[in-house]
Design an enzyme around this catalytic site. Structure first.
Site, mmCIF file in Angstrom:
data_model
loop_
_atom_site.group_PDB
_atom_site.id
_atom_site.type_symbol
_atom_site.label_atom_id
_atom_site.label_comp_id
_atom_site.label_asym_id
_atom_site.label_seq_id
_atom_site.Cartn_x
_atom_site.Cartn_y
_atom_site.Cartn_z
ATOM 1 N N LYS A 35 10.473 -8.591 -18.814
ATOM 2 C CA LYS A 35 10.781 -7.880 -20.058
ATOM 3 C C LYS A 35 10.599 -6.368 -19.873
ATOM 4 O O LYS A 35 10.061 -5.915 -18.851
ATOM 5 C CB LYS A 35 9.875 -8.416 -21.174
ATOM 6 C CG LYS A 35 10.067 -9.925 -21.424
ATOM 7 C CD LYS A 35 9.240 -10.365 -22.610
ATOM 8 C CE LYS A 35 9.395 -11.862 -22.843
ATOM 9 N NZ LYS A 35 8.659 -12.302 -24.061
ATOM 10 N N THR A 80 2.044 -18.443 -22.998
ATOM 11 C CA THR A 80 2.802 -17.422 -23.737
ATOM 12 C C THR A 80 1.926 -16.249 -24.153
ATOM 13 O O THR A 80 2.318 -15.088 -24.028
ATOM 14 C CB THR A 80 3.441 -18.051 -24.998
ATOM 15 O OG1 THR A 80 4.271 -19.134 -24.581
ATOM 16 C CG2 THR A 80 4.270 -17.039 -25.765
ATOM 17 N N TYR A 117 17.218 -15.742 -28.381
ATOM 18 C CA TYR A 117 16.003 -16.124 -29.111
ATOM 19 C C TYR A 117 16.306 -16.833 -30.431
ATOM 20 O O TYR A 117 15.483 -16.796 -31.340
ATOM 21 C CB TYR A 117 15.155 -14.878 -29.372
ATOM 22 C CG TYR A 117 14.335 -14.429 -28.173
ATOM 23 C CD1 TYR A 117 13.497 -15.319 -27.509
ATOM 24 C CD2 TYR A 117 14.369 -13.116 -27.729
ATOM 25 C CE1 TYR A 117 12.729 -14.915 -26.421
ATOM 26 C CE2 TYR A 117 13.600 -12.704 -26.637
ATOM 27 C CZ TYR A 117 12.783 -13.611 -25.988
ATOM 28 O OH TYR A 117 12.019 -13.212 -24.914
ATOM 29 N N HIS A 130 9.677 -13.738 -19.478
ATOM 30 C CA HIS A 130 10.126 -14.946 -20.178
ATOM 31 C C HIS A 130 10.565 -15.969 -19.143
ATOM 32 O O HIS A 130 11.175 -15.610 -18.136
ATOM 33 C CB HIS A 130 11.313 -14.610 -21.096
ATOM 34 C CG HIS A 130 12.041 -15.840 -21.570
ATOM 35 N ND1 HIS A 130 11.624 -16.570 -22.662
ATOM 36 C CD2 HIS A 130 13.119 -16.497 -21.068
ATOM 37 C CE1 HIS A 130 12.439 -17.616 -22.819
ATOM 38 N NE2 HIS A 130 13.351 -17.588 -21.865
ATOM 39 N N ARG A 187 6.893 -22.027 -14.803
ATOM 40 C CA ARG A 187 6.109 -21.803 -16.032
ATOM 41 C C ARG A 187 4.606 -21.761 -15.732
ATOM 42 O O ARG A 187 3.855 -21.044 -16.383
ATOM 43 C CB ARG A 187 6.430 -22.880 -17.077
ATOM 44 C CG ARG A 187 7.763 -22.594 -17.760
ATOM 45 C CD ARG A 187 8.180 -23.702 -18.688
ATOM 46 N NE ARG A 187 7.313 -23.877 -19.836
ATOM 47 C CZ ARG A 187 7.302 -23.087 -20.900
ATOM 48 N NH1 ARG A 187 8.088 -22.041 -20.958
ATOM 49 N NH2 ARG A 187 6.492 -23.337 -21.915
ATOM 50 N N GLU A 189 20.309 -20.584 -20.962
ATOM 51 C CA GLU A 189 19.938 -19.183 -20.742
ATOM 52 C C GLU A 189 20.595 -18.619 -19.484
ATOM 53 O O GLU A 189 21.030 -17.467 -19.474
ATOM 54 C CB GLU A 189 18.402 -19.069 -20.698
ATOM 55 C CG GLU A 189 17.809 -19.353 -22.077
ATOM 56 C CD GLU A 189 16.296 -19.519 -22.110
ATOM 57 O OE1 GLU A 189 15.658 -19.415 -21.041
ATOM 58 O OE2 GLU A 189 15.768 -19.762 -23.206
ATOM 59 N N PHE A 219 8.052 -12.835 -36.517
ATOM 60 C CA PHE A 219 8.100 -11.822 -35.459
ATOM 61 C C PHE A 219 9.490 -11.663 -34.840
ATOM 62 O O PHE A 219 9.647 -10.957 -33.847
ATOM 63 C CB PHE A 219 7.073 -12.146 -34.372
ATOM 64 C CG PHE A 219 7.228 -13.520 -33.747
ATOM 65 C CD1 PHE A 219 8.128 -13.734 -32.709
ATOM 66 C CD2 PHE A 219 6.479 -14.592 -34.196
ATOM 67 C CE1 PHE A 219 8.269 -14.988 -32.131
ATOM 68 C CE2 PHE A 219 6.614 -15.856 -33.631
ATOM 69 C CZ PHE A 219 7.516 -16.045 -32.592
ATOM 70 N N ASN A 223 4.508 -9.677 -23.369
ATOM 71 C CA ASN A 223 3.886 -10.627 -22.435
ATOM 72 C C ASN A 223 4.617 -10.672 -21.087
ATOM 73 O O ASN A 223 4.637 -11.682 -20.407
ATOM 74 C CB ASN A 223 3.758 -12.020 -23.062
ATOM 75 C CG ASN A 223 5.090 -12.644 -23.391
ATOM 76 O OD1 ASN A 223 6.139 -12.002 -23.265
ATOM 77 N ND2 ASN A 223 5.076 -13.896 -23.779
ATOM 78 N N ARG A 248 1.276 -13.641 -16.531
ATOM 79 C CA ARG A 248 0.842 -13.115 -17.838
ATOM 80 C C ARG A 248 -0.678 -12.919 -17.879
ATOM 81 O O ARG A 248 -1.175 -11.982 -18.503
ATOM 82 C CB ARG A 248 1.300 -14.051 -18.960
ATOM 83 C CG ARG A 248 2.805 -13.980 -19.225
ATOM 84 C CD ARG A 248 3.211 -15.108 -20.123
ATOM 85 N NE ARG A 248 4.587 -15.044 -20.598
ATOM 86 C CZ ARG A 248 5.249 -16.104 -21.045
ATOM 87 N NH1 ARG A 248 4.672 -17.293 -21.074
ATOM 88 N NH2 ARG A 248 6.494 -15.976 -21.476
HETATM 89 P P1 CMP Z 1 9.009 -15.706 -24.681
HETATM 90 O O1 CMP Z 1 8.659 -16.648 -23.594
HETATM 91 O O2 CMP Z 1 9.948 -14.609 -24.357
HETATM 92 O O3 CMP Z 1 9.614 -16.545 -25.896
HETATM 93 C C1 CMP Z 1 9.522 -16.128 -27.236
HETATM 94 C C2 CMP Z 1 8.660 -14.927 -27.389
HETATM 95 O O4 CMP Z 1 8.200 -14.668 -28.688
HETATM 96 C C3 CMP Z 1 7.392 -15.106 -26.588
HETATM 97 O O5 CMP Z 1 7.669 -15.042 -25.217
HETATM 98 C C4 CMP Z 1 6.525 -13.991 -27.136
HETATM 99 O O6 CMP Z 1 6.706 -12.755 -26.441
HETATM 100 C C5 CMP Z 1 7.070 -13.833 -28.545
HETATM 101 N N1 CMP Z 1 6.071 -14.241 -29.526
HETATM 102 C C6 CMP Z 1 5.554 -15.454 -29.695
HETATM 103 N N2 CMP Z 1 4.650 -15.433 -30.711
HETATM 104 C C7 CMP Z 1 4.622 -14.157 -31.172
HETATM 105 C C8 CMP Z 1 3.903 -13.497 -32.196
HETATM 106 N N3 CMP Z 1 3.017 -14.160 -32.950
HETATM 107 N N4 CMP Z 1 4.121 -12.183 -32.384
HETATM 108 C C9 CMP Z 1 5.024 -11.510 -31.616
HETATM 109 N N5 CMP Z 1 5.740 -12.095 -30.622
HETATM 110 C C10 CMP Z 1 5.536 -13.404 -30.415
#
Ligand code: CMP
Length: 143
Positions: free
Chosen positions: A9, A91, A49, A115, A85, A126, A57, A112, A102
């Site tokens: 990211k 996450t 997404y 992805h 993963r 994807e 969010f 984070n 992460r």
């Molecule tokens: P990702 O694996 O890219 O998939 C969905 C993303 O949503 C996840 O990583 C996080 O970066 C983001 N995400 C999940 N929960 C929250 C949250 N509570 N606030 C902000 N971002 C979030």
């Protein structure tokens, strides 16, 4: 052979972490079948997404992923979806184990670092969203 989609990211790119992250993935034994530095459009971000579109969010997520370049990858290997993963970690970096990407590089769930696809269906979807067929290459690794 199984393929998955991973995307460093904007925070990972802007912190100069492409090299260290790709090194971990290559060291694990995965094959990089596709890779590119790119900007994610708002439309691609919303499609990618879409399962989170009703979450509070979602706007923040789309704003962040479109805020700077990402490094998109297709990785190939045995059980690569689940194993990648594990290498990526939980996450929320606050819960991600040390030794994971992460866990070692991330601080907050919004930023984070990376992805990774979470299932065979999302990997196929994807990869198709981010890569043309001609950008996913077939070659052999030398052991
Ligand atoms: P990702 O694996 O890219 O998939 C969905 C993303 O949503 C996840 O990583 C996080 O970066 C983001 N995400 C999940 N929960 C929250 C949250 N509570 N606030 C902000 N971002 C979030």
């Amino acid at each position: 052979m199984e393929k998955t989609f991973l995307m460093i990211k904007p925070d990972g790119v802007q912190r100069n972490l492409i090299g260290p992250i790709v090194e971990r993935l290559e060291n694990k034994g995965f094959k990089l079948a596709g890779a590119k530095l790119m900007h994610v459009s708002e439309s691609l971000a919303k499609t990618h997404y879409q399962e989170h579109q009703d979450k509070p969010f979602f706007g923040e997520l789309v704003d962040f992923i479109t805020s700077g370049p990402v490094f998109a990858m297709v990785l190939e290997g045995e059980n690569v979806i689940d194993t990648a993963r594990l290498v990526v970690g939980a996450t929320n970096p606050q819960q991600a184990a040390p030794g994971t990407i992460r866990g070692d590089f991330g601080l907050t769930v919004g930023k984070n670092i990376i992805h990774g696809s979470d299932s065979p269906e999302s990997a196929e979807r994807e990869i198709g969203l981010f890569f043309d067929e001609s950008e996913v290459l077939d070659y052999d690794l030398i052991n």
